[in-house]
Design a protein around this motif. Structure first.
Motif, short mmCIF file in Angstrom:
data_model
loop_
_atom_site.label_atom_id
_atom_site.label_comp_id
_atom_site.label_asym_id
_atom_site.label_seq_id
_atom_site.Cartn_x
_atom_site.Cartn_y
_atom_site.Cartn_z
N PHE A 88 0.89 -1.03 0.14
CA PHE A 88 0.08 0.11 0.04
C PHE A 88 0.95 1.22 0.20
O PHE A 88 1.38 1.58 1.07
CB PHE A 88 -0.93 0.08 1.32
N PRO A 89 1.33 1.73 -1.32
CA PRO A 89 2.51 2.68 -1.22
C PRO A 89 2.24 3.93 -0.51
O PRO A 89 3.29 4.38 0.18
CB PRO A 89 2.41 2.96 -2.89
N GLN A 90 1.11 4.42 -0.45
CA GLN A 90 0.99 5.86 0.27
C GLN A 90 0.57 5.49 1.72
O GLN A 90 0.00 6.45 2.23
CB GLN A 90 0.04 6.86 -0.23
N MET A 91 1.00 4.46 2.16
CA MET A 91 0.75 4.23 3.60
C MET A 91 2.14 3.74 4.32
O MET A 91 3.01 3.39 3.65
CB MET A 91 -0.31 2.96 3.89
N LEU A 146 6.74 5.70 4.40
CA LEU A 146 5.83 5.32 3.31
C LEU A 146 6.61 4.18 2.60
O LEU A 146 7.64 4.28 2.28
CB LEU A 146 5.41 6.61 2.50
#
Lengths: 247, 333
Positions: A88-91, A146
């Motif tokens: 989940f890239p933007q987490m 991130l």
């Protein structure tokens, strides 16, 4: 434990996997090798429920899973990693791990809003487990980064521990050693062996033959969508006969 | 033109900001957090508005076309609006959420447009283009002065906005919001960790719809009338632009974006103008909207307040028996 019975998968006219049969014994590490385009990842996707097979069935612990949805198969204890570990890239790394555990009570609207004692206890337990897993890959201090900012090798390790948060019974690893430097690769081998001793069954795809041979009890070879030969034991003589001497 | 007029003007703007702000919160849940491209914002809003009116309007007289007017207390309307909007969201979402991306966008847009045609034509239900007017307002009887009441209504709208903001923020940082963000980030991986993606999307969709129902109840109470032309797709675009300006994925950003956009629009009303100039000013509102959008996308593509990330600052417990502890140092933040 996991039985693939005569699975065939077509993409249009292309036969990606043809009449593939293999079985994974409980508490074993099984390898699946084959050239690019042989259908290894497609077979993983069939097992994980991403694609329904055109023919054949997949059974897990005496239960047919080849008609279940991917999330339901994950819920039965079959976890898989992805070849490209985007996560989940933007987490953050921590959130990537925390989102993972199955059947979280706080995912309901009302329980998530009220966050009663049970939800809080669950969150606390998951956080503790996430920290332990991050500790084994040496990334506790980086938990707030991130995932999109990680190197390929780091992302692969996070991918692995994220799926371990599921407490799976079997873990399907799609090229776990790709892009991981030799030092980290040794650590990965140790981790996978330790997981097996803790009772996790593994099915591993990789191109790296020395990695596969060092790790696996049983090796299957997939070529042009077909499993040939049925099973190669880790006996060095057999391996030499089929694959040549390991480098 | 005394101070009181200016005060009333500003309180009117703030009330509109609060109402549109609720819609922006709703869209932020659906798009900013869950990644659902919903172009039917005005549809759930309209359903909520008509549900509010039909439950609270007086029973029809012999002269009126409509056939339902339950004449119930206003608080019933304030419950009926979110319930009906949530229910309609569920009906739209059940088939539409099997779609993704642009297909979902088209399906939701179509649903809202069809709905407006229905509300325009079904006289028995909505009284058609005539609609309803002279609607009752909550607690109006407690205020002798209409001016004072307008300030009260502003406070009421802000209070509803604030409560909904707290609810959605709390959900955002908990397991529910986390799972929705995960689905937005990577559907395949979310499925691989056992998330029932369709079910979670429907939950977000219905919750978002219900939230916009509160905006609807406030809106018709504020306007004291309802006609189908209040529910044109401009409402959807305004909310979308507000969210993009403010920052998708950030609830505070959604409100800031709404405040900037509505203020810029309403300020054009401030100028007294001749009839000729009035139409120019009306067009200038659209130009203002477009300009703000272009400037933001050029210079702050993630919005005025971009999405924030969860930061785990709680202490790390000292390793109990992790034999393979490899991290050389521990930072306790």
């Amino acid at each position: 434990m996991l039985e693939v019975k005569g699975v065939t998968k077509y993409f249009g006219g292309l036969c990606a996997v043809h009449d593939c049969t293999l079985s994974v014994e409980a508490d074993s590490i099984t390898g699946l090798i084959g050239p690019n385009g042989a259908g290894k990842t497609t077979l993983f996707n069939v097992i994980a429920g991403v694609y329904p097979p055109n023919q054949g069935e997949v059974w897990f612990r005496g239960e047919k899973i080849s008609d279940a949805a991917p999330w339901a198969i994950a819920g039965k204890g079959v976890a898989r990693t992805f070849q490209t570990p985007h996560g989940f890239p933007q987490m953050t790394i921590m959130e990537n791990l925390m989102v993972s555990p199955l059947r979280q009570k706080g995912e309901g609207v009302f329980r998530g809003l009220l966050r009663g004692a049970r939800v809080r206890a669950e969150e606390k337990a998951h956080r503790r487990k996430a920290l332990e897993l991050l500790d084994t890959i040496g990334m506790v201090d980086r938990r707030n980064e991130l995932v999109v900012n990680l190197s390929a090798g780091e992302a692969r390790m996070v991918e692995l521990v994220r799926q371990l948060m599921l407490d799976p019974q079997i873990l399907l690893l799609d090229e776990p050693a790709a892009g991981i430097n030799p030092a980290l690769c040794g650590k990965l081998l140790d981790l996978l062996r330790r997981l097996r001793h803790e009772g996790l069954t593994l099915l591993v795809i990789d191109h790296n033959l020395s990695f596969i041979m060092e790790l696996c009890d049983t090796i299957y070879v997939l070529s042009h969508g077909e499993v040939t030969p049925a099973a190669v034991s880790a006996d060095p003589k057999v391996i030499e006969a089929y694959l040549g001497r390991a480098a | 033109m005394g101070n009181l007029n200016l005060g009333l003007f500003i309180s009117g703007i703030v009330t509109i900001i609060a109402i549109y702000g609720i819609l922006a919160l709703s869209l932020n849940l659906k798009f900013g957090v869950a990644g659902l491209i919903d172009l039917g914002v005005v549809g759930y809003f309209a359903v909520g508005a008509y549900a509010f009116v039909l439950t609270t309007a007086p029973p029809p007289s012999e002269l009126s076309h409509y056939s339902i007017g339950l004449g119930m207390p206003l608080w019933v309307g304030f419950i009926a609006a979110p319930v009906a909007a949530g229910l309609f969201s569920f009906l739209v979402g059940l088939p539409a959420l099997r779609l993704s991306g642009e297909y979902l966008a088209i399906a939701t847009y179509a649903a809202a447009e069809v709905l407006r045609a229905v509300f325009t034509n079904e006289d028995w239900l909505t009284n058609g283009v005539v609609g309803f007017n002279n609607l009752r307002q909550p607690f109006r009887g407690a205020f002798a002065s209409g001016d004072v009441y307008q300030y009260f209504f502003m406070a009421l709208s802000l209070a509803v906005l604030f409560i909904l903001f707290l609810i959605l923020s709390r959900l955002h940082w908990g397991p529910f919001g986390r799972a929705l963000r995960a689905i937005r980030e990577n559907e395949q991986v979310a499925l691989s960790v056992g998330k029932n993606v369709t079910k979670l999307r429907i939950k977000a969709f219905v919750l978002g719809g219900a939230v916009s129902g509160f905006a609807a109840a406030l809106y018709v109470s504020f306007a004291t009338l309802i006609v189908p032309t209040m529910f044109v797709s401009e409402v959807t675009w305004t909310v979308w632009i507000a969210l993009v300006i403010g920052g998708t994925g950030n609830y505070v950003g959604a409100l800031v974006g709404t405040a900037v956009l509505v203020t810029a629009q309403e300020l054009t009303r401030f100028f007294q103008a001749s009839a000729d100039l009035a139409s120019v000013l009306a067009a200038s509102r659209l130009i203002a909207m477009g300009l703000i959008l272009i400037v933001i996308i050029r210079f702050r593509p993630r919005g005025i307040l971009p999405e924030r990330h969860y930061v785990d600052t709680k202490a790390v417990p000292v390793a109990e028996s992790t034999a393979q502890a490899v991290s050389p140092k521990r930072v306790v933040e």
